[in-house]
Design a protein around this motif. Structure first.
Motif, mmCIF file in Angstrom:
data_model
loop_
_atom_site.group_PDB
_atom_site.id
_atom_site.type_symbol
_atom_site.label_atom_id
_atom_site.label_comp_id
_atom_site.label_asym_id
_atom_site.label_seq_id
_atom_site.Cartn_x
_atom_site.Cartn_y
_atom_site.Cartn_z
ATOM 1 N N VAL A 1 2.673 1.550 -3.780
ATOM 2 C CA VAL A 1 1.459 1.921 -4.433
ATOM 3 C C VAL A 1 1.832 3.088 -4.017
ATOM 4 O O VAL A 1 1.440 3.905 -5.431
ATOM 5 N N SER A 2 0.955 3.566 -3.295
ATOM 6 C CA SER A 2 0.266 5.624 -3.000
ATOM 7 C C SER A 2 2.106 6.140 -3.452
ATOM 8 O O SER A 2 1.813 7.246 -3.525
ATOM 9 N N GLN A 3 2.975 6.046 -2.818
ATOM 10 C CA GLN A 3 4.392 6.305 -2.900
ATOM 11 C C GLN A 3 4.368 7.023 -5.182
ATOM 12 O O GLN A 3 4.541 7.938 -5.368
ATOM 13 N N SER A 4 3.691 5.744 -5.463
ATOM 14 C CA SER A 4 4.215 5.501 -7.031
ATOM 15 C C SER A 4 2.802 6.525 -7.462
ATOM 16 O O SER A 4 3.201 7.165 -8.395
ATOM 17 N N ILE A 5 1.789 6.859 -6.863
ATOM 18 C CA ILE A 5 0.513 7.184 -7.673
ATOM 19 C C ILE A 5 1.068 8.922 -7.132
ATOM 20 O O ILE A 5 1.108 9.692 -8.149
ATOM 21 N N ILE A 6 1.129 9.678 -5.556
ATOM 22 C CA ILE A 6 1.604 10.116 -5.523
ATOM 23 C C ILE A 6 3.025 11.105 -6.875
ATOM 24 O O ILE A 6 2.766 12.218 -6.618
ATOM 25 N N ARG A 7 3.714 10.284 -6.929
ATOM 26 C CA ARG A 7 5.397 10.928 -7.425
ATOM 27 C C ARG A 7 4.517 11.076 -9.263
ATOM 28 O O ARG A 7 5.111 11.858 -9.595
ATOM 29 N N THR B 1 1.095 -1.411 -0.348
ATOM 30 C CA THR B 1 0.331 -0.168 -0.162
ATOM 31 C C THR B 1 0.980 1.130 -0.019
ATOM 32 O O THR B 1 0.857 1.925 -1.090
ATOM 33 N N GLY B 2 2.334 1.423 0.526
ATOM 34 C CA GLY B 2 2.727 2.391 0.643
ATOM 35 C C GLY B 2 3.584 2.788 -0.761
ATOM 36 O O GLY B 2 3.878 3.743 -1.479
ATOM 37 N N ARG C 1 1.312 11.953 -9.932
ATOM 38 C CA ARG C 1 0.903 13.421 -10.064
ATOM 39 C C ARG C 1 1.620 13.878 -9.879
ATOM 40 O O ARG C 1 0.860 15.137 -10.494
#
Length: 127
Positions: free
Chosen positions: A106-112, A103-104, A114
């Motif tokens: 994937v979240s970091q990848s999405i934030i990067r 989860t962490g 965006r």
């Protein structure tokens, strides 16, 4: 009437998930099909968030109550579970760590993604 309509939408999507589970020969729970259908409908705008928001909040608020029967079932099966307690604890801890890490990441990848998408759109264009 608004709450009844919202609940009916969620129940209908759950029913479609149950039907898909019976039709598709893959061992995926019906609740996963239902969540995917609801997600796609929300993302495409077929269902607006306002159409399910209030009942969704209510269902999340009462979710802990739904775990009471499972807890009672575990307590009544304690004699069966006791010999397998160590493997169950190990599997649970490994699973929790794996899910948290995934989860962490994937979240970091999405934030990067965006941020890079936002910075690309803000760059001035040379003409």
């Amino acid at each position: 009437m608004k709450y009844l309509r919202q609940f009916l939408i969620i129940i209908t999507i759950s029913l479609i998930g149950e039907i898909l589970k019976e039709l598709i020969p893959v061992s995926i729970p019906a609740s996963i099909y239902g969540m995917l259908i609801l997600f796609v409908c929300l993302m495409t705008g077929f269902i607006k968030i306002e159409h399910v928001k209030d009942v969704g909040k209510f269902l999340i608020e009462i979710m802990p109550i739904m775990f009471i029967p499972a807890g009672v079932g575990l307590m009544s099966s304690w004699d069966v579970l006791r010999p397998a307690l160590i493997p169950i604890i190990i599997i649970t801890v490994v699973t929790i760590i794996t899910v948290m890490a995934a989860t962490g990441l994937v979240s970091q990848s999405i934030i990067r993604f965006r941020k890079s998408k936002k910075s690309d759109s803000e760059e001035p264009k040379d003409e």
